[in-house]
Write a protein that holds these residues in place. Structure first.
Motif, short mmCIF file in Angstrom:
data_model
loop_
_atom_site.label_atom_id
_atom_site.label_comp_id
_atom_site.label_asym_id
_atom_site.label_seq_id
_atom_site.Cartn_x
_atom_site.Cartn_y
_atom_site.Cartn_z
N ALA A 164 2.77 2.19 -3.25
CA ALA A 164 1.84 2.61 -4.31
C ALA A 164 1.38 4.05 -4.07
O ALA A 164 1.29 4.86 -5.01
N GLN A 165 1.11 4.41 -2.80
CA GLN A 165 0.68 5.78 -2.51
C GLN A 165 1.83 6.77 -2.74
O GLN A 165 1.61 7.89 -3.22
N ASP A 176 0.81 -1.23 0.00
CA ASP A 176 0.00 0.00 0.00
C ASP A 176 0.84 1.27 0.00
O ASP A 176 0.59 2.19 -0.78
N TYR A 201 4.37 6.46 -4.86
CA TYR A 201 4.64 6.63 -6.29
C TYR A 201 3.49 7.33 -7.01
O TYR A 201 3.70 7.94 -8.05
N SER A 202 2.30 7.24 -6.44
CA SER A 202 1.17 7.93 -7.08
C SER A 202 1.25 9.44 -6.88
O SER A 202 0.71 10.20 -7.68
N CYS A 203 1.95 9.88 -5.81
CA CYS A 203 2.15 11.31 -5.60
C CYS A 203 3.15 11.82 -6.62
O CYS A 203 4.15 11.15 -6.91
N GLY A 204 2.90 12.98 -7.18
CA GLY A 204 3.72 13.47 -8.28
C GLY A 204 5.15 13.81 -7.87
O GLY A 204 6.10 13.31 -8.47
N GLN A 209 8.14 13.64 -5.27
CA GLN A 209 8.63 12.98 -4.06
C GLN A 209 9.47 13.93 -3.20
O GLN A 209 9.61 13.72 -1.99
#
Length: 194
Positions: free
Chosen positions: A67-68, A64, A70-73, A75
């Motif tokens: 995935a969260q 989880d 990497y989903s954020c634009g 880092q």
């Protein structure tokens, strides 16, 4: 023939020594088995709990959290310090420096007691001391000399009025004390007319 006796605590004692020895052996084996089980459980339970917690956390990170993330634009924005944390850090740094300064001030203070010498005794050699055998001072050489009023002008009633108090002059040789004024002579009272 086997004889059994009942004691007051509820245990049945046998007079057969071989049976008592066997019961004692079984009791010792059960006690040692239970102590081994107790020690093993006490050792394994914390390890099992930590194993399950670490494995569940590792599975959560892999499934989880990554995935969260990497989903954020961006880092890099995730690594920035929040405004509240920056204020808290600055406050802690100010408190740290204030405490260090306070400790250095306290360390500079000397806690040793400083004693001062006693003052010298009062020099009363300026007072005139008479040569009395007992070594006492005369009444004229006392620090508070007695005051006497000088004679004033006579009042109309014939009595002498006390004058204003005068301050005695301090001199090394006071001289003779002033004389006491005498009362004026009174005229006889007038007679009663006839």
């Amino acid at each position: 023939m086997e004889v059994e006796e009942a004691s007051g605590d509820g245990h049945i004692h046998s007079l057969d020594p071989q049976l008592e020895r066997q019961v004692e052996i079984v009791r010792n084996l059960v006690d040692s088995y239970l102590s081994i089980i107790h020690r093993t459980v006490r050792d394994l339970i914390p390890k099992t709990v930590m194993h399950l917690m670490v494995n569940n956390t590792k599975e959560f990170i892999h499934s989880d959290l990554l995935a969260q993330l990497y989903s954020c634009g961006d880092q890099n924005s995730l690594m920035e310090e929040s405004q509240e944390q920056a204020q808290h850090r600055d406050e802690m740094l100010r408190m740290y420096h204030a405490l260090r300064e306070g400790l250095s001030i306290i360390g500079d203070i000397s806690t040793s007691t400083i004693t001062t010498a006693m003052p010298p005794p009062v020099d009363d050699s300026w007072l005139q001391v008479t040569g009395t055998p007992s070594g006492r001072r005369s009444p004229m050489s006392s620090p508070t000399p007695q005051r006497r009023a000088p004679p004033g002008p006579p009042r109309p009633s014939g009595r002498a009025a006390p004058g204003p108090p005068s301050r005695p002059a301090v001199s090394p040789d006071p001289g003779p004390p002033p004389s006491v004024p005498s009362r004026p002579t009174r005229a006889p009272p007038p007679g009663v007319p006839r």
